[in-house]
Write a protein that holds these residues in place. Structure first.
Motif, short mmCIF file in Angstrom:
data_model
loop_
_atom_site.label_atom_id
_atom_site.label_comp_id
_atom_site.label_asym_id
_atom_site.label_seq_id
_atom_site.Cartn_x
_atom_site.Cartn_y
_atom_site.Cartn_z
N THR A 198 0.83 -1.21 0.00
CA THR A 198 0.00 0.00 0.00
C THR A 198 0.87 1.25 0.00
N PHE A 201 0.15 5.99 6.26
CA PHE A 201 -1.11 5.55 5.66
C PHE A 201 -1.04 4.07 5.28
N SER A 233 -3.66 1.67 7.23
CA SER A 233 -4.80 1.21 6.41
C SER A 233 -4.95 -0.30 6.39
N GLU A 234 -3.90 -1.04 6.72
CA GLU A 234 -3.97 -2.50 6.64
C GLU A 234 -4.19 -3.17 8.00
N MET A 269 -11.96 -1.75 -0.18
CA MET A 269 -10.72 -1.12 0.29
C MET A 269 -9.62 -1.23 -0.76
N ILE A 300 -7.73 1.95 -2.44
CA ILE A 300 -6.28 2.14 -2.33
C ILE A 300 -5.62 2.13 -3.70
#
Length: 335
Positions: A130, A172, A176-177, A223, A227
């Protein structure tokens, strides 16, 4: 208390009622068995030699890029600062997966990994991936400013801005994960503990769950779209303006020079995003094992391997820095 679950071919000898009884008494696996690659031991040795070569070149090539960006004054610009971060991410992404894969190819049996190890591997792999997408988006914006607004480039893309962008990208990527990995391991893995993959792949993990994973898979799909497509939008917009600006340049040599500054990044974007779109942007995460293995190899082995070649063979400044670095090393050895 949890038990280890091993369902090998011999388990098929159990009667239907007996197998249901066994599975009914089990809760969740305490470790997973990675099946890795099918085939004979000879094939495994060939794959080991191939992937070991890819991994060695990946480490060496990306480390060289990081070193020359740090020491060569000609490469002290935002473009190469982002490139060094991208190379670092490629090293970390491939190191998260490949060493364990290589070890599995050498082992005669099935490789095991604890649940904790599986969580860590999956989290690092997804988080670093990501972060890489965000950095690629930032590199596209950097190229847009350089081509479309060159007079203000040094003001807009100053060192403070670049450092902030990289920090935000890493933060981020890791934040985010957290939920996707947490949600994956909230399921009860009672089907078996055999992962038909060479690493802890999320799709194969969800296959082992005896719970209904439809809602979680749909959220994970959304998601992934957010992303991957979200980081791809700045790239598409930037290159739309870049191409429009380049076409307005009157001379062909000027057009080639302008596009050469973006060619390496554009090539990497096509390869990187293309493989990840096949792997993650799909409503059903539990795809066939063969599909996931090939796509995962593209992301974790092939793309990091190609990165040093893409950004050196088409970049005159990097090639000059490499030549000067080799000359200095030769002079040091002679001295």
């Amino acid at each position: 208390m949890t038990r280890r679950i091993y369902l090998f071919d011999t388990d098929l000898k159990l009667g239907h009622n007996s197998q249901n009884l066994v599975m009914g008494n089990l809760s969740s696996a305490t470790e997973f068995c990675l099946l890795g690659f099918p085939g004979s031991q000879e094939l495994h040795l060939i794959l080991f030699a191939t992937f070991f070569f890819f991994y060695s070149v990946t480490l060496l090539g990306n480390m060289i890029i990081i070193m020359i960006v740090c020491v060569d004054k000609r490469l002290q610009s935002p473009m190469y600062f982002f490139l060094a971060n991208l190379s670092l991410l490629e090293i970390l992404v491939t190191t998260t997966i490949v060493p364990m894969m290589l070890w599995g190819l050498l082992l005669p049996g099935i490789q095991t990994i604890s649940v904790t190890g599986c969580v860590v591997q999956l989290f690092l792999y997804l988080s670093l991936g990501t972060t890489e997408f965000v950095v690629l988006g930032a590199m596209a914006v950097d190229r847009y400013v350089a081509v479309c607004n060159p007079l203000r480039y040094s003001v807009i893309m100053n060192s403070h801005t670049c450092i902030r962008v990289v920090i935000v990208s890493w933060v981020f990527g890791f934040l985010s994960e957290i939920w996707p990995v947490y949600a994956t391991f909230q399921f009860t893995f009672c089907e078996s503990n055999l992962l038909d993959h060479f690493y802890c792949d999320r799709g194969q993990l969800l296959k082992l769950s005896c719970n209904d994973t439809f809602l979680t898979e749909f959220i994970l799909f959304l998601m992934a779209v957010f992303i991957i497509i979200g980081s791809l939008i700045p790239t598409i917009v930037s290159y739309t303006y870049i191409i429009s600006t380049i076409l307005k340049i009157p001379s062909a040599s000027g057009q080639r020079k302008a596009f050469s500054t973006c060619a390496s990044h554009f090539t990497f974007v096509v390869i990187g995003y293309g493989s990840c779109l096949f792997l993650y942007v799909k409503p059903k995460q539990t795809q066939a094992a063969e599909y996931n293995r090939v796509a995962s190899l593209l992301v974790s082995v092939v793309t990091p391997f190609l990165n040093p070649f893409i950004f050196t063979l088409r970049n005159d400044k990097v090639k000059e820095a490499l030549r000067d670095g080799v000359k200095r090393c030769c002079l040091l050895f002679r001295g």
